[in-house]
Enzyme design. Structure first.
Site, PDB file in Angstrom:
ATOM      1  N   ASP A 101      29.590  28.828  43.593  1.00 54.92           N
ATOM      2  CA  ASP A 101      30.769  29.664  43.421  1.00 54.92           C
ATOM      3  C   ASP A 101      31.181  29.785  41.962  1.00 54.92           C
ATOM      4  O   ASP A 101      31.674  30.824  41.518  1.00 54.92           O
ATOM      5  CB  ASP A 101      31.916  29.078  44.248  1.00 54.92           C
ATOM      6  CG  ASP A 101      33.059  30.055  44.457  1.00 54.92           C
ATOM      7  OD1 ASP A 101      32.883  31.245  44.159  1.00 54.92           O
ATOM      8  OD2 ASP A 101      34.130  29.628  44.909  1.00 54.92           O
TER       9      ASP A 101
ATOM     10  N   CYS B 204      36.553  35.613  41.475  1.00 45.37           N
ATOM     11  CA  CYS B 204      36.072  36.603  42.432  1.00 45.37           C
ATOM     12  C   CYS B 204      36.072  37.984  41.792  1.00 45.37           C
ATOM     13  O   CYS B 204      37.127  38.496  41.412  1.00 45.37           O
ATOM     14  CB  CYS B 204      36.952  36.608  43.683  1.00 45.37           C
ATOM     15  SG  CYS B 204      36.391  37.794  44.917  1.00 45.37           S
TER      16      CYS B 204
END
Length: 285
Positions: free
Chosen positions: A16, A239
């Site tokens: 991530d 993100c």
């Protein structure tokens, strides 16, 4: 105030944290980071994503990373958004897999070009195959508190996805503050309701630190009974489909906070600091 005696920190930095880096991080550097994190004491690390390399070029070396993790003898998690990705992960010997579905319809469309209904249907096939191979399954629910496109996200929106995951026997569910806009009161209320409605489900807190509230939100989540949290070394990540969102909550700061509170994690702080310095060096060069 009641706090757990022990908390599990799941390190998500190698996947991530690095996936959105525009410059490819050399595979050997990723391996060194994973090894340093393992030496720091993390029981589980999210290390790879088996999405198509054209979609996420940074994760093109997923199979090689998986082979390295197996050599280390560690537990590791890989993102497998569809059946084809899952089959690649199975071939690579991945022991734990993860899927993502957004609680916000607009975010889900922008993130993976699917409606929530389509994503949930696709997940069912992934879960069935994963269960057949006796894999540990993690379900991520993104945008569980607010959405940059739709505003406030309701509990019912989150429950819709969680219910589907629970029905298919997902082993744990990570509840994400993907754009970092949650506050402690909302976090406490949302996790308390989830624990009430799904008392046998393992929930994980996944916070971004856009507003600087992430550490307070972790405290609130613990008050609601949450004992597992995702974090990213050096606060790496973010993100791309959430405008303005900053990185994940920093692993070393979370560990420092919990250490001060005398909450056990079995993480070696000196080794963690070394891993954080190395993580910063591989994305700055």
């Amino acid at each position: 105030m009641q706090f757990p005696k022990q908390v599990e920190i799941i390190e998500v930095g190698p996947r991530d944290g690095l996936q959105n880096e525009k410059v490819f991080v050399p595979t050997e550097s990723k391996k060194r980071l994973i090894e340093k994190l393992a030496l720091a004491g993390f029981d589980r690390i999210e290390t790879a994503s088996f999405v198509h390399p054209k979609v996420v070029p940074q994760m093109a070396d997923a199979a090689e990373i998986a082979a390295f993790c197996r050599e280390l003898g560690m537990k590791f998690i890989a993102l497998t958004p569809n059946v084809k990705a899952l089959q690649r992960a199975i071939d690579a010997g991945v022991p734990q897999i993860a899927v993502f579905v957004g609680a916000s319809e607009t975010f889900n469309e922008k993130n993976i070009n699917r409606s929530i209904e389509q994503s949930l249907a696709e997940c069912a096939d992934v879960f069935q195959l994963a269960k057949k191979h006796q894999l540990f399954i993690r379900g991520y629910v993104s945008m569980c508190f607010s959405c940059p496109y739709e505003g406030d996200v309701t509990y019912e929106q989150v429950k819709r996805v969680v219910s589907h995951f629970v029905t298919y026997g997902v082993d744990e569910i990570s509840i994400g503050d993907t754009n970092g806009q949650a506050n402690p009161q909302l976090v406490y209320e949302r996790f308390s309701q989830l624990k009430k409605d799904f008392p046998n489900t393992q929930f994980v807190g996944h916070f971004h630190d856009t507003n600087g509230f992430a550490y307070a939100n972790i405290i609130a989540a613990m008050q609601a009974g949450i004992e597992k949290f995702d974090s990213s070394i050096a606060g790496l990540g973010g993100c791309p489909f959430s405008p303005g969102a900053t990185g994940n909550v920093s692993t070393e700061k979370v560990v420092q906070l919990l250490e001060e509170m005398k909450i056990a994690m079995n993480i070696k702080q000196d080794a963690l600091k070394e891993a954080a310095l190395f993580a910063k060096s591989i994305i700055e060069n």
